[in-house]
Design a protein around this motif. Structure first.
Motif, PDB file in Angstrom:
ATOM      1  N   LEU A 121      45.227  52.919  64.942  1.00 28.66           N
ATOM      2  CA  LEU A 121      45.277  54.186  65.323  1.00 28.66           C
ATOM      3  C   LEU A 121      46.027  55.267  64.349  1.00 28.66           C
ATOM      4  O   LEU A 121      46.936  54.693  63.328  1.00 28.66           O
ATOM      5  CB  LEU A 121      46.232  54.357  66.750  1.00 28.66           C
ATOM      6  N   LEU A 122      45.522  56.438  64.326  1.00 28.94           N
ATOM      7  CA  LEU A 122      46.169  57.409  63.332  1.00 28.94           C
ATOM      8  C   LEU A 122      46.704  58.435  64.162  1.00 28.94           C
ATOM      9  O   LEU A 122      46.026  59.288  64.981  1.00 28.94           O
ATOM     10  CB  LEU A 122      45.324  57.803  62.219  1.00 28.94           C
ATOM     11  N   LEU A 123      47.871  59.137  63.808  1.00 33.23           N
ATOM     12  CA  LEU A 123      48.329  60.197  64.587  1.00 33.23           C
ATOM     13  C   LEU A 123      49.163  61.217  63.554  1.00 33.23           C
ATOM     14  O   LEU A 123      49.473  60.822  62.424  1.00 33.23           O
ATOM     15  CB  LEU A 123      49.575  59.618  65.614  1.00 33.23           C
ATOM     16  N   ILE A 124      48.817  62.773  63.700  1.00 33.78           N
ATOM     17  CA  ILE A 124      49.126  63.527  63.000  1.00 33.78           C
ATOM     18  C   ILE A 124      49.654  64.945  63.864  1.00 33.78           C
ATOM     19  O   ILE A 124      49.270  65.057  65.062  1.00 33.78           O
ATOM     20  CB  ILE A 124      48.054  64.147  62.392  1.00 33.78           C
ATOM     21  N   GLY A 125      50.628  65.347  63.426  1.00 28.93           N
ATOM     22  CA  GLY A 125      51.280  66.451  64.215  1.00 28.93           C
ATOM     23  C   GLY A 125      50.547  67.801  63.812  1.00 28.93           C
ATOM     24  O   GLY A 125      50.293  68.121  62.755  1.00 28.93           O
ATOM     25  N   THR A 126      50.646  68.655  64.510  1.00 24.13           N
ATOM     26  CA  THR A 126      50.159  70.192  64.386  1.00 24.13           C
ATOM     27  C   THR A 126      50.739  70.826  63.479  1.00 24.13           C
ATOM     28  O   THR A 126      50.152  71.694  62.640  1.00 24.13           O
ATOM     29  CB  THR A 126      49.886  71.130  65.688  1.00 24.13           C
ATOM     30  N   ALA A 127      52.251  70.702  63.433  1.00 25.66           N
ATOM     31  CA  ALA A 127      53.058  71.465  62.527  1.00 25.66           C
ATOM     32  C   ALA A 127      52.657  70.902  61.156  1.00 25.66           C
ATOM     33  O   ALA A 127      52.860  71.657  60.067  1.00 25.66           O
ATOM     34  CB  ALA A 127      54.440  71.350  62.988  1.00 25.66           C
ATOM     35  N   SER A 128      52.213  69.779  60.931  1.00 25.00           N
ATOM     36  CA  SER A 128      52.076  69.274  59.483  1.00 25.00           C
ATOM     37  C   SER A 128      50.786  69.803  59.121  1.00 25.00           C
ATOM     38  O   SER A 128      50.814  70.228  57.849  1.00 25.00           O
ATOM     39  CB  SER A 128      51.853  67.613  59.639  1.00 25.00           C
ATOM     40  N   LEU A 129      49.860  70.177  59.852  1.00 24.58           N
ATOM     41  CA  LEU A 129      48.467  70.574  59.504  1.00 24.58           C
ATOM     42  C   LEU A 129      48.454  72.226  59.125  1.00 24.58           C
ATOM     43  O   LEU A 129      48.367  72.679  58.116  1.00 24.58           O
ATOM     44  CB  LEU A 129      47.343  70.467  60.478  1.00 24.58           C
ATOM     45  N   GLU A 136      57.496  65.645  61.040  1.00 28.62           N
ATOM     46  CA  GLU A 136      58.457  64.975  61.790  1.00 28.62           C
ATOM     47  C   GLU A 136      58.087  63.677  62.411  1.00 28.62           C
ATOM     48  O   GLU A 136      58.850  62.694  62.878  1.00 28.62           O
ATOM     49  CB  GLU A 136      59.063  65.831  63.103  1.00 28.62           C
ATOM     50  N   GLU A 137      56.584  63.655  62.611  1.00 23.80           N
ATOM     51  CA  GLU A 137      56.007  62.259  62.865  1.00 23.80           C
ATOM     52  C   GLU A 137      56.555  61.107  62.215  1.00 23.80           C
ATOM     53  O   GLU A 137      56.551  60.170  62.451  1.00 23.80           O
ATOM     54  CB  GLU A 137      54.367  62.474  63.062  1.00 23.80           C
ATOM     55  N   ASP A 138      56.588  61.502  60.787  1.00 20.38           N
ATOM     56  CA  ASP A 138      56.958  60.352  59.759  1.00 20.38           C
ATOM     57  C   ASP A 138      58.213  59.555  60.320  1.00 20.38           C
ATOM     58  O   ASP A 138      58.351  58.397  59.930  1.00 20.38           O
ATOM     59  CB  ASP A 138      57.475  61.067  58.505  1.00 20.38           C
ATOM     60  N   GLY A 139      59.269  60.192  61.041  1.00 21.27           N
ATOM     61  CA  GLY A 139      60.419  59.694  61.345  1.00 21.27           C
ATOM     62  C   GLY A 139      60.295  58.690  62.573  1.00 21.27           C
ATOM     63  O   GLY A 139      61.463  58.214  62.944  1.00 21.27           O
ATOM     64  N   TRP A 140      59.349  58.808  63.274  1.00 20.23           N
ATOM     65  CA  TRP A 140      59.057  58.376  64.696  1.00 20.23           C
ATOM     66  C   TRP A 140      58.921  56.745  64.485  1.00 20.23           C
ATOM     67  O   TRP A 140      57.784  56.343  63.658  1.00 20.23           O
ATOM     68  CB  TRP A 140      58.284  58.740  65.562  1.00 20.23           C
TER      69      TRP A 140
END
Length: 261
Positions: A145-153, A182-186
């Motif tokens: 799986l791959l996850l991205i946050g909307t604020a990053s885009l 912020e997802e990088d730190g989860w």
């Protein structure tokens, strides 16, 4: 935070299916990257070398899949009609997958203009992820799986002359976030009823420069060139995080997202 989008890619490098909910299995989202095109010699084909793959649409179900592509008649493939397992390779992973429907091989070869062989892998896969060897994986590059946050885009698009979409990055889960990256730190994250573990950042490649709507490569190598200027890490150019599921269940658009689980 909430889950904003769910993307499923039944065929490696195909057009994403946006769905309202998805079943999380040990290999990732149900139907995600269970099909792959090979070159007939054990190697694999992707949109890096064949950008027109991003225009292939796939409707997968429990017994097979229907493939559609511009200028081609619909193709229906049943898993039960495939042949015996044969050896395939995805990067450094060598494992067995089903193949053997000549009509499908001709269909994809005609569309892409190169020798193709269609492969399928189910829950019997012997392939495992590198960092978490107990977790099975299908035809994904490395992790289920791959996850991205909307604020990053949004942060990336603020640096680009021409904004790009999430489809350029082929995530499975898109989370509505307020802080870029912020997802990088989860380390762990719970989405609805399912717990996921952050294994590593996702290294990005030239495939991000293929327009998912037109299959054309950006002549300025965007957005990769911009990412190269500020998102270099241990995995090279990083954008998004690779996950493994630590449970089974269903995730739905609108589900609460809780870092730390």
């Amino acid at each position: 935070m909430r889950l904003a989008e769910i993307h499923i890619h039944p065929l490696k490098s195909c057009r994403a299916n946006l769905v309202e909910q998805a079943l999380v299995e040990p290999m990732g989202l149900q139907h995600d990257r269970r099909w792959m095109l090979g070159d007939g010699a054990g190697g694999f084909l992707t949109g890096r070398q064949h950008p027109r793959m991003v225009l292939i649409e796939v409707a997968a179900d429990a017994v097979g899949a229907t493939f559609r592509a511009p200028g081609m008649p619909d193709l229906r493939v049943e898993v039960a009609e495939l042949g015996e397992r044969e050896s395939v390779k995805v990067w450094r992973s060598q494992f067995d997958a089903r193949a053997g429907q000549v009509e499908a091989d001709f269909w994809f070869s005609d569309y892409l203009g190169t020798n193709c062989r269609l492969h399928y892998v189910g829950p019997e896969t012997t392939r495992r992820t590198n960092a978490v060897p107990e977790v099975p994986v299908g035809f994904a590059d490395g992790y289920p799986l791959l996850l991205i946050g909307t604020a990053s885009l949004a942060d990336l698009n603020g640096r680009l002359e021409r904004p790009v979409t999430m489809r350029h990055f082929r995530p499975n889960l898109v989370v509505e976030t307020a802080v870029p990256y912020e997802e990088d730190g989860w380390s762990r994250i719970r989405v609805g009823e399912v717990l996921f573990e952050n294994v590593k950042p996702c290294g990005r490649c030239i495939f991000t420069t293929v327009d998912p709507e037109t299959a054309e490569l950006d002549p300025a190598r965007q957005p990769l060139e911009t990412l190269n200027g500020y998102r270099i890490g241990e995995q090279g150019t990083e954008f998004g995080i690779n996950l493994v599921a630590r449970g089974l269940g269903t995730v739905r658009v609108g589900d609460a997202v809780v870092p730390g689980g």
